[in-house]
Design an enzyme around this catalytic site. Structure first.
Site, PDB file in Angstrom:
ATOM      1  N   GLU A 175       1.554  82.446 -13.015  1.00  6.32           N
ATOM      2  CA  GLU A 175       2.217  82.999 -11.812  1.00  6.32           C
ATOM      3  C   GLU A 175       2.605  81.893 -10.835  1.00  6.32           C
ATOM      4  O   GLU A 175       2.194  81.897  -9.667  1.00  6.32           O
ATOM      5  CB  GLU A 175       1.308  84.023 -11.136  1.00  6.32           C
ATOM      6  CG  GLU A 175       1.039  85.233 -12.012  1.00  6.32           C
ATOM      7  CD  GLU A 175       0.318  86.372 -11.295  1.00  6.32           C
ATOM      8  OE1 GLU A 175      -0.421  86.100 -10.338  1.00  6.32           O
ATOM      9  OE2 GLU A 175       0.494  87.533 -11.702  1.00  6.32           O
ATOM     10  N   GLU A 367       1.025  89.907 -18.831  1.00  6.59           N
ATOM     11  CA  GLU A 367       0.062  90.659 -18.006  1.00  6.59           C
ATOM     12  C   GLU A 367       0.689  91.974 -17.590  1.00  6.59           C
ATOM     13  O   GLU A 367       1.835  91.991 -17.111  1.00  6.59           O
ATOM     14  CB  GLU A 367      -0.297  89.909 -16.713  1.00  6.59           C
ATOM     15  CG  GLU A 367      -1.253  88.781 -16.877  1.00  6.59           C
ATOM     16  CD  GLU A 367      -1.741  88.234 -15.542  1.00  6.59           C
ATOM     17  OE1 GLU A 367      -1.879  89.014 -14.578  1.00  6.59           O
ATOM     18  OE2 GLU A 367      -1.977  87.020 -15.476  1.00  6.59           O
TER      19      GLU A 367
HETATM   20  C1  BGP Z   1      -2.543  88.383 -11.625  1.00  8.42           C
HETATM   21  C2  BGP Z   1      -3.393  87.235 -12.074  1.00  8.42           C
HETATM   22  C3  BGP Z   1      -4.595  87.602 -12.836  1.00  8.42           C
HETATM   23  C4  BGP Z   1      -5.136  88.970 -12.583  1.00  8.42           C
HETATM   24  C5  BGP Z   1      -4.134  90.034 -12.256  1.00  8.42           C
HETATM   25  C6  BGP Z   1      -4.695  91.308 -11.689  1.00  8.42           C
HETATM   26  O1  BGP Z   1      -2.003  88.089 -10.391  1.00  8.42           O
HETATM   27  O2  BGP Z   1      -2.667  86.337 -12.870  1.00  8.42           O
HETATM   28  O3  BGP Z   1      -5.501  86.550 -12.755  1.00  8.42           O
HETATM   29  O4  BGP Z   1      -6.335  89.043 -12.011  1.00  8.42           O
HETATM   30  O5  BGP Z   1      -3.158  89.587 -11.384  1.00  8.42           O
HETATM   31  O6  BGP Z   1      -5.029  91.102 -10.352  1.00  8.42           O
HETATM   32  P1  BGP Z   1      -6.404  91.552  -9.733  1.00  8.42           P
HETATM   33  O7  BGP Z   1      -7.440  90.881 -10.541  1.00  8.42           O
HETATM   34  O8  BGP Z   1      -6.374  91.070  -8.346  1.00  8.42           O
HETATM   35  O9  BGP Z   1      -6.430  93.031  -9.865  1.00  8.42           O
END
Ligand code: BGP
Length: 479
Positions: A175, A367
């Site tokens: 990201e 993701e």
């Molecule tokens: C993205 C990241 C991840 C992950 C995901 C979900 O931004 O790359 O590392 O965690 O989001 O976010 P969260 O864990 O805050 O729910």
């Protein structure tokens, strides 16, 4: 009723994704150094603590460091064809600027790769996922400092050489465009967002982009078979109303989101970004060597997708939703997760089409998923979670991926985020669960760390085995 041909191509990379600091634990084991995550016990809510504190769930996380074999066996049981994970920079270079890599850290990922190979699971490796070595953040000022370019390239080169022939797909920075929203987590700049000077932020972005491009160059030199991708947050930004001023605002914000992808794909900055810098009076330190380096463009574009937002030019309408961590205004037509992240499966089709039209490179959804509070129940055949809400979320998103593929978009694969429950990045808690596999660990640190298959585990296995044929039209769509 329309007739559909099977959307997902043979060889589509179905799988799951995680990040080292959110699963491994063992934060000070095997010669590992501290990363910024060790001083972020509460995610984005508090900036940092001077020293690691005991209330940091990431220190033990789900103990993947010791249980990786068991976890990968479960991934294999679901039929994963790929697994995206990240390497902790501080396992390899504990301080980030050490003269030699740490053999114990390198050997750990050898063992992970051994397990994956056992099951024919293709690794996708993120080189840097939100864990700049703490030493580089504190002594160098994080990515503001050009010195990090060479340190990162040394680290990446070490990985390319060590895992040559074993890893083919690499993502340079998780990201990367998150830097504009979370400069500490994404750039090791230990300040609140509003306290970071614009000039420093844009320079840090430039430094990361050059580092990414140089790593791409080395990756190809070490092994021409390597495929390098950039990784960005994808957030469709809709105009809140049909007013052209709102549409233009949405476009402007979208262009800013796209800058990182544009540079990775085209090898140069777009005009609107240069204008923005000019108007802010920022003169970036860009050398001729940097310009040359940026020409090492990527093979594919990967991204995370969780939500969309709206934009308005009207200052009176700038209400911020609880979950809109990347700005924007909540969409009045959409529902949200328990954390306020608005659910928009069609937005994923929009993103895929936009990215494809813009960049004409293969896309990889690395993701996507639903963070939810799960309840472990006894089904009679053992403990499980009846997570029909997660199945519905994933079905609806994957159905739209199929639609985009039918639209002609080249999609390499899909890795569901947090395929096993892990510590949340933004909240640093365990109760925000994404997994197909439940991990018995709670926000207060209690729990046995035992793993249980959720209902979605069987569902995802069927999706993979049928290559997507069991997916159903999203709510309100024609069958
Ligand atoms: C993205 C990241 C991840 C992950 C995901 C979900 O931004 O790359 O590392 O965690 O989001 O976010 P969260 O864990 O805050 O729910």
């Amino acid at each position: 009723m329309t007739t559909r041909t099977p959307a997902f191509p043979e060889g589509f990379l179905w799988g799951g994704a995680t990040a080292a600091n959110q699963i491994e634990g063992a934060y000070d084991v095997g010669g590992k150094g501290l990363s910024i995550q060790d001083v972020m016990p509460h995610g984005l809510q508090t900036l940092s603590t001077q020293e690691p504190t005991d209330d940091n769930l990431k220190h033990e996380a789900i103990d993947f460091y010791h249980r990786y074999a068991e976890d990968i066996a479960l991934f294999a049981e679901m039929g994963f064809r790929t697994y995206r994970f990240s390497i902790a920079w501080t396992r390899i270079f504990p301080n980030g600027d050490d003269a030699e890599p740490n053999e114990e850290g390198l050997a750990f990922y050898d063992r992970v790769l051994d397990e994956l190979e056992k099951y024919g699971i293709e690794p996708v490796v993120t080189i840097s996922h939100y864990e700049t070595p703490l030493h580089l953040a504190r002594e160098y000022g994080g990515w503001r400092n050009r010195a990090l370019i060479d340190l990162y390239v040394t680290y990446a080169t070490t990985l390319f050489e060590r895992y040559k022939g074993r890893v083919r797909h690499w993502l340079t920075f998780n990201e990367i465009n998150a830097l504009f929203h979370f400069p500490f987590m994404a750039g090791g700049i230990e300040l609140n967002r509003d306290d970071v000077e614009d000039a420093d932020l844009y320079q840090a972005a430039h430094n990361e982009l050059v580092a990414s491009a140089l790593a791409t160059k080395v990756a190809r030199r070490v092994d021409p078979e390597n495929k390098i991708g950039c990784m960005v947050i994808a957030v469709p930004r809709y105009g809140l109303t049909p007013d052209p001023a709102d549409q233009r605002k949405a476009q402007e914000e979208t262009q800013l989101d796209f800058v990182f992808g544009d540079v990775h794909v085209r090898g140069q900055y777009p005009g609107h970004y240069l204008r923005l810098l000019r108007e802010k009076g920022i003169e970036l330190d860009i050398t001729d060597a940097d310009r040359e380096a940026l020409r090492n463009t990527v093979d594919f574009v990967s991204f995370s997708y969780y939500m969309s937002v709206c934009e308005s030019a009207d200052p009176a309408r700038q209400t911020k939703g609880e979950g809109n961590v990347v700005g924007g205004i909540p969409n009045p037509t959409l529902e949200a997760s328990e954390w306020g992240w608005q659910i928009d499966p069609v937005g994923l089709r929009i993103v895929l089409n936009d990215f494809w039209d813009r960049w004409q490179l293969p896309l990889f959804i690395v993701e996507n998923g639903l963070g939810a509070k799960d309840v472990l129940v006894d089904s009679g055949e053992g403990k499980t979670v009846e997570d029909d809400y997660r199945i519905a979320y994933l079905n609806d998103h994957l159905y739209q991926v199929g639609e985009a593929i039918t639209d002609g978009v080249d999609v390499l694969g899909y890795t569901a985020w947090g395929c096993i429950d892990l510590v949340s990045a933004s909240k640093a808690e365990l109760s925000k669960r994404y997994g197909f596999i439940y991990v018995d660990r709670n926000d207060d640190g209690s729990g046995t760390l035992a793993r249980y298959r959720k209902r979605s585990f069987d569902w995802y296995r069927d999706v993979i085995a049928s290559n997507g044929a069991v997916l159903r039209p999203s709510h309100g769509e024609d069958a």
